[in-house]
Write a protein that holds these residues in place. Sequence first.
Motif, short mmCIF file in Angstrom:
data_model
loop_
_atom_site.label_atom_id
_atom_site.label_comp_id
_atom_site.label_asym_id
_atom_site.label_seq_id
_atom_site.Cartn_x
_atom_site.Cartn_y
_atom_site.Cartn_z
N GLN A 280 10.73 26.14 4.04
CA GLN A 280 9.64 25.19 4.29
C GLN A 280 9.50 24.86 5.78
O GLN A 280 10.48 24.85 6.51
N SER A 281 8.26 24.57 6.17
CA SER A 281 8.01 24.15 7.56
C SER A 281 6.71 23.36 7.61
O SER A 281 5.94 23.34 6.65
N LEU B 181 5.53 27.11 -2.75
CA LEU B 181 5.51 25.66 -2.98
C LEU B 181 4.40 25.09 -2.11
O LEU B 181 4.49 25.11 -0.88
N LEU B 182 3.35 24.66 -2.75
CA LEU B 182 2.20 24.12 -2.02
C LEU B 182 1.56 23.04 -2.88
O LEU B 182 0.92 23.33 -3.89
N LEU C 269 1.37 13.51 -4.51
CA LEU C 269 2.06 12.32 -4.05
C LEU C 269 1.61 11.12 -4.87
O LEU C 269 0.42 11.03 -5.22
N ALA D 163 12.20 12.81 -2.51
CA ALA D 163 11.65 11.48 -2.23
C ALA D 163 12.14 10.47 -3.27
O ALA D 163 12.51 9.34 -2.92
N1 SAH Z 1 3.41 22.55 5.45
C1 SAH Z 1 3.87 22.59 4.10
C2 SAH Z 1 5.01 21.64 3.83
C3 SAH Z 1 4.62 20.22 3.99
S1 SAH Z 1 5.90 19.01 3.87
C4 SAH Z 1 2.72 22.38 3.17
O1 SAH Z 1 1.63 22.02 3.61
O2 SAH Z 1 2.87 22.57 1.98
C5 SAH Z 1 6.22 19.06 2.15
C6 SAH Z 1 5.69 17.91 1.33
O3 SAH Z 1 6.25 16.70 1.75
C7 SAH Z 1 4.20 17.67 1.40
O4 SAH Z 1 3.52 18.54 0.57
C8 SAH Z 1 4.08 16.21 0.99
O5 SAH Z 1 3.71 16.09 -0.38
C9 SAH Z 1 5.49 15.66 1.17
N2 SAH Z 1 5.48 14.48 2.06
C10 SAH Z 1 5.04 14.41 3.33
N3 SAH Z 1 5.13 13.13 3.79
C11 SAH Z 1 5.64 12.40 2.79
C12 SAH Z 1 5.95 11.01 2.65
N4 SAH Z 1 5.74 10.14 3.63
N5 SAH Z 1 6.48 10.61 1.48
C13 SAH Z 1 6.71 11.47 0.47
N6 SAH Z 1 6.42 12.78 0.54
C14 SAH Z 1 5.88 13.25 1.69
#
Ligand code: SAH
Length: 403
Positions: free
Chosen positions: A158-159, A209-210, A260, A331
């Motif tokens: 992941q990134s 994973l998206l 979310l 989370a």
């Molecule tokens: N660039 C990738 C990974 C994103 S980070 C993408 O776009 O899929 C992975 C996940 O973290 C996101 O899809 C989001 O649902 C979750 N995330 C980001 N900020 C968050 C927060 N403040 N609280 C809970 N989950 C969060």
Amino acid sequence: MCYAIPGKVAEISGRVATVDYFGEKRKAYIDLIEDLRIGDNVYAQGGFVIRKIGEEEAKEVLDTWRELFFKLQEQDKKLANNPQSLFERANAIRQKHQGNSCCVHGIIEFSNYCSCNCLYCGIRRDNKDLTRYRMEIPEILAAVGEAVSLGFQALVLQSGEDPYYDDDKFEAIVKEIRARHPVLLFMSIGERSIKAYQRMYNAGARGVLLRFETSNPEVYEKMKPKSPPAPIFQSGGLETRLNLIRTLRELGYLIVTGFLIGLPGQKSADVMKDIKTTASLGAEMFSFGPFVPHTATPLANTPTTDLSKMLKIIARTRIMNPEAKILVTTALETLYGLDGASEALMAGANSLMINVTPKKYRRLYDIYPKRFGSEMETMEHIEKVINLLQSLGRAPTDLNVQT
Ligand code: SAH
């Protein structure tokens, strides 16, 4: 240590093998393995045979598992007996349709650079206080090697949406990993082009994973501003993201997606729609978690979701989707600890992830603060998860393969 039990190939028909686990038969695709024969001992993950092992190694693993396997199943059945409450009913459905197997994927967060500016996310572009890092290919390979040596058979890379990794780099990363390690690889790198994803698939990646984040288009627009991203990213709205997920499934990827919970403007009806949308995308694993506020974002003061609401959503999701894999997200663990994870597993969930990012970077992948596992040694985390699973009669395996 292993997170899966090997099975024996009982039958091969076209692209699909029937694999026998202590008498239970499951189907798995064989296109990642050359020269597979009936009688071979194999590991399968997510519906793909990922590795062939020798008779000796198989026997050794099976000898340790044989007794425990049936003991755990018994314990799981006992705990799912006589369901009354919503959570107990969800758990009984999970037990009946998915058995006691629990996917335990490892996740490696290889870059926290992000060209997106999502309001909820701590690694958003405008968070100038964050120290950014990105791992070069050799470092990623070393991290994968470390995870594999700890027993992981399925890994998520992941990134943030980091243009530094272009299509050639991603193809090279996947190819190198697959050449060295028999792991099921999930990419979680955001909205890349179909062409880029096709190249990663051809190189051996099999999962994506998206998350679509929310199925409410207005909330989506507000949360994910269309900031000018690098040209390699698609940067449409909700429909663009959903269409990308649909296309990736058509390409043959296993889809992990979800949403979310607790975004400003989101209503209860939206969450029901989120669950249905996840199902309609053909998700092989549901990944939804509570929003956790981050001080360096515009949502710093937005409250989070309490555990009982989270558990109810998990239970409803299970009742609506008996066959799903439902993830206990980091989370949820961050807010409610392993006790919360335990309750989630008893309310219908049946998958977990363990952070195997090199420890020096974990804190910097700061999508939200104090993420569960970021201060823990990986081994300690693994032991805690395995102990938790076993106390609930769950086996850290991936037996419920689908065709
Ligand atoms: N660039 C990738 C990974 C994103 S980070 C993408 O776009 O899929 C992975 C996940 O973290 C996101 O899809 C989001 O649902 C979750 N995330 C980001 N900020 C968050 C927060 N403040 N609280 C809970 N989950 C969060």
